[in-house]
Design a protein around this motif. Structure first.
Motif: not given
Length: 218
Positions: A107, A89, A92, A97-101, A103-104
């Motif tokens: 991350q 967390k 994240r 916003r870059y977290w959503r961009q 890849t798994p």
């Protein structure tokens, strides 16, 4: 650059180290003994105090740790502190916003790399516990039924002014987890978010991961 920001002499790392010491030295506010069972479902203040007591007593009773062996202190941090920190967390929220961009896999790699940075900061703080005289936990003023709360304390230093430290905790299915720290109105996540954004804009997410990993070798 992110590497300069992550050096041990940086403002944020010094502040974060003070916060880590605040967690570790909460022993001064409680009479609990080493080995006390940490109840992640206890009140937020009691949860932080119990985890802190175990961490501090482990360091104080270990000869290698007392001698400043950071490798040994890292092991104690891994055992006594990491189970109560939500690194995913924290990472994240710092990535924003870059977290959503990402890849798994990116991350996963980012959490792992950032975890190393935070572990070293905890270890560095615990290596200097004698420099702090004590900490006072402030009365809990939040909603006892809330799932996201703040815990406040004041750190008293032997060679400096008192420092106000706050912790953000989230109630997970496993109990309370620490995910953010505030030292004198400076939030850890917000500061890292700014630096992460700068690094990602210049070198991408993989560039940030590489920078964090390079820092781990220094």
């Amino acid at each position: 650059m992110i590497l300069a920001f992550l050096r041990s002499t940086s403002l944020l790392q010094r502040l974060f180290a003070a916060a880590c010491l605040g967690i570790a030295l909460a022993l001064s506010a409680t009479a609990a003994k080493a080995g006390e069972k940490v109840d992640p479902n206890a009140s937020p203040n009691d949860f932080v105090l119990a985890a802190a007591t175990n961490a501090l007593e482990a360091v104080k009773s270990d000869e290698q740790a007392k001698a400043g062996n950071l490798a040994r202190i890292n092991e104690l941090v891994d055992q006594y502190i990491l189970p109560y920190v939500d690194f995913e967390k924290t990472t994240r929220l710092a990535a924003g916003r870059y977290w959503r961009q990402a890849t798994p896999q990116q991350q996963h790699d980012l959490v792992d790399a950032f975890r190393g940075t935070l572990v070293r900061t905890y270890s560095g703080a615990l290596a200097n516990v004698d420099k702090v005289s004590g900490i006072k936990m402030e009365p809990f003023r939040g909603d006892p039924n809330a799932k996201d709360v703040a815990v406040r304390s004041t750190l008293t230093q032997t060679n400096g002014p008192a420092v106000a430290i706050g912790y953000r905790l989230e109630k997970t299915p496993e109990g309370w987890k620490i995910y953010d720290l505030n030292v004198e109105n400076i939030w850890l996540i917000q500061n890292y978010r700014n630096q992460f954004a700068q690094q990602i804009s210049q070198n991408g997410i993989d560039g940030l991961i590489a920078a964090l990993k390079r820092d781990a070798t220094k």
